[in-house]
Design a protein around this motif. Sequence first.
Motif, PDB file in Angstrom:
ATOM      1  N   PHE A 178       0.941  -1.149   0.173  1.00 21.54           N
ATOM      2  CA  PHE A 178      -0.074   0.096   0.099  1.00 21.54           C
ATOM      3  C   PHE A 178       0.765   1.256   0.074  1.00 21.54           C
ATOM      4  O   PHE A 178       1.726   1.184   0.947  1.00 21.54           O
ATOM      5  N   LEU A 179       0.768   2.082  -0.928  1.00 19.94           N
ATOM      6  CA  LEU A 179       1.468   3.379  -1.232  1.00 19.94           C
ATOM      7  C   LEU A 179       0.424   4.779  -1.041  1.00 19.94           C
ATOM      8  O   LEU A 179      -0.471   4.520  -1.037  1.00 19.94           O
ATOM      9  N   VAL A 180       1.108   5.616  -0.248  1.00 11.28           N
ATOM     10  CA  VAL A 180       0.587   7.003  -0.316  1.00 11.28           C
ATOM     11  C   VAL A 180       1.665   7.862  -0.404  1.00 11.28           C
ATOM     12  O   VAL A 180       2.726   7.770  -0.201  1.00 11.28           O
ATOM     13  N   GLY A 181       0.992   8.704  -1.363  1.00  7.98           N
ATOM     14  CA  GLY A 181       1.951  10.007  -1.830  1.00  7.98           C
ATOM     15  C   GLY A 181       1.544  11.156  -1.245  1.00  7.98           C
ATOM     16  O   GLY A 181       0.454  11.495  -0.684  1.00  7.98           O
ATOM     17  N   TYR A 182       2.723  12.045  -0.721  1.00  7.13           N
ATOM     18  CA  TYR A 182       2.671  12.913   0.274  1.00  7.13           C
ATOM     19  C   TYR A 182       3.000  14.206  -0.714  1.00  7.13           C
ATOM     20  O   TYR A 182       4.107  14.177  -1.410  1.00  7.13           O
ATOM     21  N   LEU A 183       2.574  15.498  -0.552  1.00 11.26           N
ATOM     22  CA  LEU A 183       2.968  16.790  -0.774  1.00 11.26           C
ATOM     23  C   LEU A 183       2.877  17.476   0.128  1.00 11.26           C
ATOM     24  O   LEU A 183       2.113  17.869   0.977  1.00 11.26           O
ATOM     25  N   ASP A 184       4.223  17.963   0.695  1.00  5.76           N
ATOM     26  CA  ASP A 184       4.498  18.923   1.858  1.00  5.76           C
ATOM     27  C   ASP A 184       3.760  18.131   3.118  1.00  5.76           C
ATOM     28  O   ASP A 184       3.356  18.574   4.029  1.00  5.76           O
ATOM     29  N   ASN A 185       4.152  16.790   3.114  1.00  4.95           N
ATOM     30  CA  ASN A 185       3.703  15.994   4.113  1.00  4.95           C
ATOM     31  C   ASN A 185       2.253  15.806   4.550  1.00  4.95           C
ATOM     32  O   ASN A 185       1.624  15.268   5.445  1.00  4.95           O
ATOM     33  N   VAL A 186       1.470  16.312   3.281  1.00  8.45           N
ATOM     34  CA  VAL A 186       0.044  16.006   3.244  1.00  8.45           C
ATOM     35  C   VAL A 186      -0.255  14.797   2.350  1.00  8.45           C
ATOM     36  O   VAL A 186       0.193  14.956   1.225  1.00  8.45           O
ATOM     37  N   PRO A 187      -1.160  13.767   2.916  1.00  3.60           N
ATOM     38  CA  PRO A 187      -1.449  12.735   1.973  1.00  3.60           C
ATOM     39  C   PRO A 187      -2.449  13.317   0.851  1.00  3.60           C
ATOM     40  O   PRO A 187      -3.498  13.775   1.250  1.00  3.60           O
ATOM     41  N   VAL A 188      -1.906  12.952  -0.377  1.00  3.89           N
ATOM     42  CA  VAL A 188      -2.561  13.380  -1.424  1.00  3.89           C
ATOM     43  C   VAL A 188      -3.107  12.196  -2.489  1.00  3.89           C
ATOM     44  O   VAL A 188      -3.780  12.393  -3.647  1.00  3.89           O
TER      45      VAL A 188
END
Length: 159
Positions: free
Chosen positions: A48-58
């Motif tokens: 399971f992968l989560v992508g973060y932008l500025d430590n926010v899950p997006v």
Amino acid sequence: MDIRVVAFDHPDAAKLMAEVQLEYVRRYGSEDETPMDPAEFAPPRGLFLVGYLDNVPVASGAWRAHDGPAPTFWPGDVEVKRMYVVESARGRGFARAMLAELERTAVAAGRRRVVLETGTEQPEAIALYRSSGYGEIPAFGYYGDLPESRYYGKDLVRD
């Protein structure tokens, strides 16, 4: 976008999965009821992968191993699940980056083919998969008999 491996029940994964379920309700009128066991998404037979932008899950994406029975699944198959990008981050290539990372990690785990199901109310997903080299495959799984379901596959390893 910084893509990280997380557990299926990680709070950020749970948040994004809840959001994608709301998206399914908006587009199809109900949540996705496909049976999913959290253990299926744990290495080495899942991820399971989560992508973060500025430590926010997006963004999120996951795969789980499937090794038969043929002709639906072949030895070395993985099924992609829970591809999602939050509305505020769409149109920036994050879904394509997530898909590429899912494919890369599946190959690293010794997997040979990706399969997935999407639907006619997700034209942007269909366009992503087609433009990423996915071709239509026979229907499978929980929604296999629904006319609005679409099924795609892509070989990751060539003999």
